[in-house]
Design a protein around this motif. Structure first.
Motif, PDB file in Angstrom:
ATOM      1  N   ARG A  52      -6.375   4.568  10.538  1.00 49.38           N
ATOM      2  CA  ARG A  52      -6.871   3.730  11.634  1.00 49.38           C
ATOM      3  C   ARG A  52      -5.749   2.870  12.220  1.00 49.38           C
ATOM      4  N   ILE A  53      -4.901   2.358  11.355  1.00 45.31           N
ATOM      5  CA  ILE A  53      -3.794   1.542  11.836  1.00 45.31           C
ATOM      6  C   ILE A  53      -2.845   2.385  12.685  1.00 45.31           C
ATOM      7  N   MET A  54      -2.517   3.582  12.213  1.00 50.36           N
ATOM      8  CA  MET A  54      -1.596   4.446  12.943  1.00 50.36           C
ATOM      9  C   MET A  54      -2.168   4.869  14.293  1.00 50.36           C
ATOM     10  N   SER A  55      -3.462   5.142  14.316  1.00 49.50           N
ATOM     11  CA  SER A  55      -4.084   5.636  15.545  1.00 49.50           C
ATOM     12  C   SER A  55      -4.417   4.512  16.518  1.00 49.50           C
ATOM     13  N   THR A  56      -4.342   3.274  16.037  1.00 50.86           N
ATOM     14  CA  THR A  56      -4.660   2.074  16.826  1.00 50.86           C
ATOM     15  C   THR A  56      -6.088   2.084  17.344  1.00 50.86           C
ATOM     16  N   GLU A  57      -6.999   2.727  16.634  1.00 49.45           N
ATOM     17  CA  GLU A  57      -8.417   2.709  16.981  1.00 49.45           C
ATOM     18  C   GLU A  57      -9.232   2.915  15.715  1.00 49.45           C
ATOM     19  N   ASN A  58     -10.508   2.622  15.791  1.00 45.56           N
ATOM     20  CA  ASN A  58     -11.369   2.702  14.622  1.00 45.56           C
ATOM     21  C   ASN A  58     -11.944   4.108  14.475  1.00 45.56           C
ATOM     22  N   ILE A  59     -11.058   5.093  14.265  1.00 46.66           N
ATOM     23  CA  ILE A  59     -11.530   6.461  14.077  1.00 46.66           C
ATOM     24  C   ILE A  59     -12.248   6.575  12.740  1.00 46.66           C
ATOM     25  N   GLN A  60     -13.150   7.544  12.644  1.00 51.45           N
ATOM     26  CA  GLN A  60     -13.844   7.787  11.383  1.00 51.45           C
ATOM     27  C   GLN A  60     -13.047   8.803  10.574  1.00 51.45           C
ATOM     28  N   LEU A 146       6.181  13.794  18.272  1.00 50.64           N
ATOM     29  CA  LEU A 146       5.871  12.463  18.785  1.00 50.64           C
ATOM     30  C   LEU A 146       5.539  11.471  17.678  1.00 50.64           C
ATOM     31  N   ILE A 147       4.797  11.901  16.667  1.00 54.04           N
ATOM     32  CA  ILE A 147       4.410  10.966  15.606  1.00 54.04           C
ATOM     33  C   ILE A 147       5.619  10.609  14.750  1.00 54.04           C
ATOM     34  N   LYS A 148       6.526  11.541  14.555  1.00 54.01           N
ATOM     35  CA  LYS A 148       7.735  11.238  13.779  1.00 54.01           C
ATOM     36  C   LYS A 148       8.661  10.312  14.556  1.00 54.01           C
ATOM     37  N   ALA A 149       8.649  10.423  15.879  1.00 59.25           N
ATOM     38  CA  ALA A 149       9.453   9.508  16.689  1.00 59.25           C
ATOM     39  C   ALA A 149       8.860   8.099  16.661  1.00 59.25           C
ATOM     40  N   LYS A 150       7.535   8.018  16.623  1.00 50.48           N
ATOM     41  CA  LYS A 150       6.862   6.716  16.604  1.00 50.48           C
ATOM     42  C   LYS A 150       7.008   6.039  15.241  1.00 50.48           C
ATOM     43  N   TYR A 151       6.947   6.861  14.187  1.00 56.74           N
ATOM     44  CA  TYR A 151       7.058   6.349  12.821  1.00 56.74           C
ATOM     45  C   TYR A 151       8.161   7.124  12.091  1.00 56.74           C
ATOM     46  N   PRO A 152       9.419   6.732  12.260  1.00 57.89           N
ATOM     47  CA  PRO A 152      10.548   7.481  11.687  1.00 57.89           C
ATOM     48  C   PRO A 152      10.465   7.663  10.175  1.00 57.89           C
ATOM     49  N   GLY A 153       9.783   6.752   9.500  1.00 62.09           N
ATOM     50  CA  GLY A 153       9.671   6.863   8.050  1.00 62.09           C
ATOM     51  C   GLY A 153       8.918   8.103   7.598  1.00 62.09           C
ATOM     52  N   LEU A 154       8.198   8.745   8.513  1.00 55.98           N
ATOM     53  CA  LEU A 154       7.457   9.958   8.157  1.00 55.98           C
ATOM     54  C   LEU A 154       8.364  11.161   7.939  1.00 55.98           C
ATOM     55  N   ALA A 155       9.610  11.088   8.356  1.00 57.12           N
ATOM     56  CA  ALA A 155      10.512  12.241   8.248  1.00 57.12           C
ATOM     57  C   ALA A 155      10.574  12.763   6.814  1.00 57.12           C
ATOM     58  N   ARG A 156      10.672  11.847   5.857  1.00 57.50           N
ATOM     59  CA  ARG A 156      10.734  12.265   4.457  1.00 57.50           C
ATOM     60  C   ARG A 156       9.413  12.899   4.025  1.00 57.50           C
ATOM     61  N   ASP A 157       8.288  12.309   4.465  1.00 51.97           N
ATOM     62  CA  ASP A 157       6.986  12.859   4.091  1.00 51.97           C
ATOM     63  C   ASP A 157       6.818  14.284   4.618  1.00 51.97           C
ATOM     64  N   TYR A 158       7.283  14.517   5.837  1.00 48.16           N
ATOM     65  CA  TYR A 158       7.155  15.854   6.409  1.00 48.16           C
ATOM     66  C   TYR A 158       8.044  16.842   5.661  1.00 48.16           C
ATOM     67  N   ARG A 159       9.241  16.412   5.316  1.00 45.38           N
ATOM     68  CA  ARG A 159      10.134  17.317   4.585  1.00 45.38           C
ATOM     69  C   ARG A 159       9.546  17.648   3.214  1.00 45.38           C
ATOM     70  N   LYS A 160       9.156  16.621   2.464  1.00 49.37           N
ATOM     71  CA  LYS A 160       8.601  16.855   1.137  1.00 49.37           C
ATOM     72  C   LYS A 160       7.246  17.562   1.206  1.00 49.37           C
ATOM     73  N   GLY A 161       6.446  17.197   2.211  1.00 48.26           N
ATOM     74  CA  GLY A 161       5.134  17.814   2.353  1.00 48.26           C
ATOM     75  C   GLY A 161       5.213  19.290   2.656  1.00 48.26           C
ATOM     76  N   TYR A 162       6.101  19.667   3.572  1.00 48.17           N
ATOM     77  CA  TYR A 162       6.233  21.078   3.907  1.00 48.17           C
ATOM     78  C   TYR A 162       6.898  21.866   2.779  1.00 48.17           C
ATOM     79  N   GLU A 163       7.792  21.231   2.042  1.00 48.99           N
ATOM     80  CA  GLU A 163       8.364  21.897   0.872  1.00 48.99           C
ATOM     81  C   GLU A 163       7.258  22.218  -0.130  1.00 48.99           C
ATOM     82  N   TRP A 164       6.339  21.266  -0.308  1.00 48.27           N
ATOM     83  CA  TRP A 164       5.208  21.500  -1.211  1.00 48.27           C
ATOM     84  C   TRP A 164       4.352  22.652  -0.708  1.00 48.27           C
TER      85      TRP A 164
END
Length: 289
Positions: A52-60, A146-164
């Motif tokens: 919800r914080i990342m999306s800036t709205e109260n998504i379910q 776009l999401i990785k540009a907005k939140y650069p810290g996700l780069a590691r998560d994407y690398r490790k996540g896709y490796e998994w």
């Protein structure tokens, strides 16, 4: 992104708005995507807040133990998360942020008109589903960038996540892919998902690379629509030059890919799916967009 009965890889049937799915069922997972258990139960609340914080709205946010894929419904603003056995925190963050990026960047409109332009408003549902696959794969590349540009810290998560995902054969056994004969759309899907985040290399011809560069540089949904048309035209050329499959059994039911039955009309030929040769094999049979 949407729900589906027979998913095969990386959003809900496209009525008027799309459900955007992540095309990656774990077909080769011997545990059949069983619920991960205690860790998942302890952290789902914080992950919902994170989304919800990342999306800036109260998504379910829904955590569905029976779901094979992550998806986001652009109309209802519902984000669905699966529970794959052994999912790491990085995989959760990858899937959540991917769907959040759809919430942030993917418009509700534009899907139907693009699909109708590609296959015709009167096309069969299976043929329209093929077109949705193309549009979704190209849009995935844009929204992840776009999401990785907005939140650069996700780069590691994407690398490790896709490796998994590669290690757990989420896309199938990547070491056994016949990339030389793989459809262009599937190579694009693999390139922007595992190729961009691991050492996996996907080959393209010079002509194809020009289109891939356009996918890489797509900034708006209108850019995605334009590139999808180019990929679609290229795929039509591939299908036209591909060897034609032989007719089926002639009894109204033929064997489809992976031995699954396909509907027939007594002629032994496929019906209502004339674009099957163009269908993505890494993102097919999705019921939701």
């Amino acid at each position: 992104f949407p729900s589906h009965e027979k998913p095969e890889i990386l959003t809900k049937g496209l009525d008027s708005t799309p459900n955007l799915w992540y095309n990656t069922p774990m077909l080769n997972n011997p545990n059949n995507n069983n619920v991960a258990g205690p860790m998942r139960q302890q952290t789902n609340g914080s992950r919902s807040v994170f989304a919800r914080i990342m999306s800036t709205e109260n998504i379910q946010v829904i955590f569905d133990a029976k779901s094979k894929d992550a998806w986001f419904d652009t109309k209802s603003r519902v984000l669905n998360m699966p529970s794959w056995t052994g999912m790491t925190p990085e995989v959760y963050d990858l899937l959540l942020s991917h769907e959040v990026s759809h919430a942030l960047h993917t418009p509700t409109g534009g899907w139907i008109s693009t699909v109708d332009e590609l296959v015709g408003a009167d096309a069969s549902e299976p043929d329209k589903q093929v077109a949705r696959q193309y549009l979704n794969i190209i849009e995935d590349a844009r929204i992840e960038r776009l999401i990785k540009a907005k939140y650069p810290g996700l780069a590691r998560d994407y690398r490790k996540g896709y490796e998994w995902m590669v290690d757990n054969k989420v896309f199938g056994d990547a070491s056994k892919f016949d990339l030389t004969n793989m459809n262009f759309i599937d190579r694009i899907n693999l390139h922007f998902k595992i190729g961009h985040h691991t050492n996996y290399t996907v080959p393209f011809t010079p002509e194809e690379q020009d289109i891939v560069d356009m996918v890489e540089n797509a900034r708006t949904f209108e850019d995605v629509q334009k590139v999808t048309r180019l990929v679609w035209d290229h795929a039509k050329g591939e299908a036209a030059n591909a060897p034609q499959p032989q007719s089926g059994k002639g009894d109204g039911e033929g064997d489809g890919e992976d031995g699954e039955p396909t509907e027939g009309d007594g002629s032994g030929k496929r019906v209502n799916n004339t674009l099957n040769p163009m269908a993505s094999k890494t993102a097919k049979d999705q019921q939701n967009f």
